[in-house]
Design an enzyme around this catalytic site. Structure first.
Site, PDB file in Angstrom:
ATOM      1  N   ASP A  96       0.796  -1.230   0.000  1.00 31.14           N
ATOM      2  CA  ASP A  96       0.000   0.000   0.000  1.00 31.14           C
ATOM      3  C   ASP A  96       0.832   1.285   0.000  1.00 31.14           C
ATOM      4  O   ASP A  96       0.277   2.380  -0.008  1.00 31.14           O
ATOM      5  CB  ASP A  96      -0.965   0.003   1.204  1.00 31.14           C
ATOM      6  CG  ASP A  96      -0.252  -0.195   2.527  1.00 31.14           C
ATOM      7  OD1 ASP A  96       0.916  -0.641   2.520  1.00 31.14           O
ATOM      8  OD2 ASP A  96      -0.857   0.085   3.571  1.00 31.14           O
TER       9      ASP A  96
ATOM     10  N   GLU B 173      10.830  -4.006  13.058  1.00 31.46           N
ATOM     11  CA  GLU B 173      11.928  -3.472  12.232  1.00 31.46           C
ATOM     12  C   GLU B 173      13.223  -3.429  13.038  1.00 31.46           C
ATOM     13  O   GLU B 173      14.277  -3.888  12.589  1.00 31.46           O
ATOM     14  CB  GLU B 173      11.607  -2.053  11.740  1.00 31.46           C
ATOM     15  CG  GLU B 173      10.423  -1.951  10.780  1.00 31.46           C
ATOM     16  CD  GLU B 173       9.084  -1.758  11.471  1.00 31.46           C
ATOM     17  OE1 GLU B 173       8.984  -1.990  12.712  1.00 31.46           O
ATOM     18  OE2 GLU B 173       8.114  -1.379  10.777  1.00 31.46           O
TER      19      GLU B 173
END
Ligand code: UGA
Ligand code: MN
Length: 343
Positions: free
Chosen positions: A201, A287
């Protein structure tokens, strides 16, 4: 010069000097005008570069779109996807988790059209599903980008429900791991490359890929529209060292950046097989935890995007589609509006 001296000595020059000084001035002005407009070597030089630069640029743009057009044409006519990847420069392996929803094909179309314009690119699309879907299979066959299609399903207890807040479970965990496992078993260890996590996205600039291609360890760069702020970015010293991050959300993280804000050298991915994503990791630390498996400190990070002064990726999110009228039709026993159409 001899020519000028001759004019200077001539009779009509003296005549002009004496009888028509105004005309003489106009003449001198005209000579200067001609010299500076057409004959000045410096100016000529600038004109040459300007003139040449324009056609070279537009020729490149034309050729690039031509290549993209040919890639799609061959693919959509069932001729297969030509692998034009040139192994003399690093290949970008972009990993995209994706899941079925009304906007899925629209998101993938946007990505396909960007990636068609990127040279030396390999798209690894991982469906969050128990088996490959017809929609994604057909889509990739016709897109024109070199790809690998994989799948890995998120267990129901880890799947975000439409009513859940989106911080409840991390997304794309098993899908990204599936892609990493594929890379580690299928890509030759000697290959020069870069791995990038490209969610379906987001919005990617073509410059981003040119920039991250030279990643030697883990490169970092700004991401717009993420973490509750307009811009999350690494703080970089004038010499190019990453000194810190401006993140406001969980700034305690060792590497407080979004999945779209870093890229990893392929050899590093290969040499650290323990680097994976996990549901066990603290909320919001996917992350940071992953990068922590790859390097031992912030000093190993490389600043990209002109020392983190440019925005080349946007964490755009697509609004969830409201299908209230569709539900109403269903309750009345009417067929769905897209019957017979793939959307
Ligand atoms: C942020 C980060 O940008 C994501 O990289 C991170 O995975 C996510 O948070 C997280 O907390 O896990 P966000 O926009 O909230 O992003 O996440 P999504 O775009 O909804 O999902 C990330 C990727 O996983 C997308 O490519 C999406 O298609 C995929 N996904 C999402 C699945 O494969 N299955 C799902 O059930 C949901
Ligand atoms: Mn997203």
């Amino acid at each position: 010069m001899a020519f000028l001296a001759q004019i200077y000595r001539s009779r009509w020059w003296r005549y002009l000097q004496k009888k028509r000084p105004g005309l003489l001035l106009v003449l001198i002005f005209a000579v200067f005008l001609i010299y500076f407009n057409f004959l000045d070597p410096k100016r000529q030089n600038r004109d040459v570069t300007d003139d040449n630069y324009q056609p070279v640029q537009s020729e490149l743009v034309r050729l690039r779109s031509q290549i993209a057009f040919l890639k799609t044409k061959l693919a959509s006519e069932g001729q297969g996807i030509p692998d034009l990847n040139d192994l003399s420069q690093p290949v970008i392996y972009a990993i995209t988790p994706t899941y079925a929803r009304p906007v899925q094909k629209a998101e993938l179309t946007r990505l396909c059209h960007t990636f068609l314009l990127v040279p030396n690119f390999h798209w690894i699309v991982v469906e969050d599903a128990t088996e490959p879907s017809n929609l994604v299979t057909n889509f990739l066959q016709r897109c024109g980008v070199v790809y690998t299609q994989l799948h890995a399903v998120t267990p129901p207890n880890m799947k975000l429900k439409p009513t859940d807040p989106n911080w409840k479970h991390p997304r794309g965990v098993l899908q990204r791991n599936e892609a990493l496992a594929w890379i580690r078993t299928n890509v030759p260890a000697s290959r020069e490359g870069v791995v990038y996590f490209a969610d379906d996205d987001n919005t990617y600039s073509l410059e981003l890929f040119q920039d991250i291609r030279s990643t030697k360890t883990v490169s970092v760069f700004p991401v717009a529209l993420v973490g509750g702020v307009l811009l999350e970015k690494p703080e970089v010293s004038p010499e190019g060292r990453v000194m810190g991050f401006n993140a406001l959300w969980e700034p305690k993280r060792e590497y407080p950046i979004d999945m779209a804000g870093f890229a990893v050298n392929l050899h590093l991915i290969m040499s650290k097989p323990q680097a994976k994503f996990s549901f066990e990791v603290k909320r919001g630390y996917q992350e940071s935890d992953f990068i922590g498996h790859l390097i031992s400190g912030r000093e190993e990070l490389e600043a990209k995007a002109d020392l983190c002064t440019k925005v080349l990726v946007w964490h755009t999110r697509t609004e969830t589609v409201k299908t209230t009228e569709e539900e109403r039709r269903k309750s009345k026993g009417l067929p769905p509006t897209n019957m017979g159409f793939e959307i």
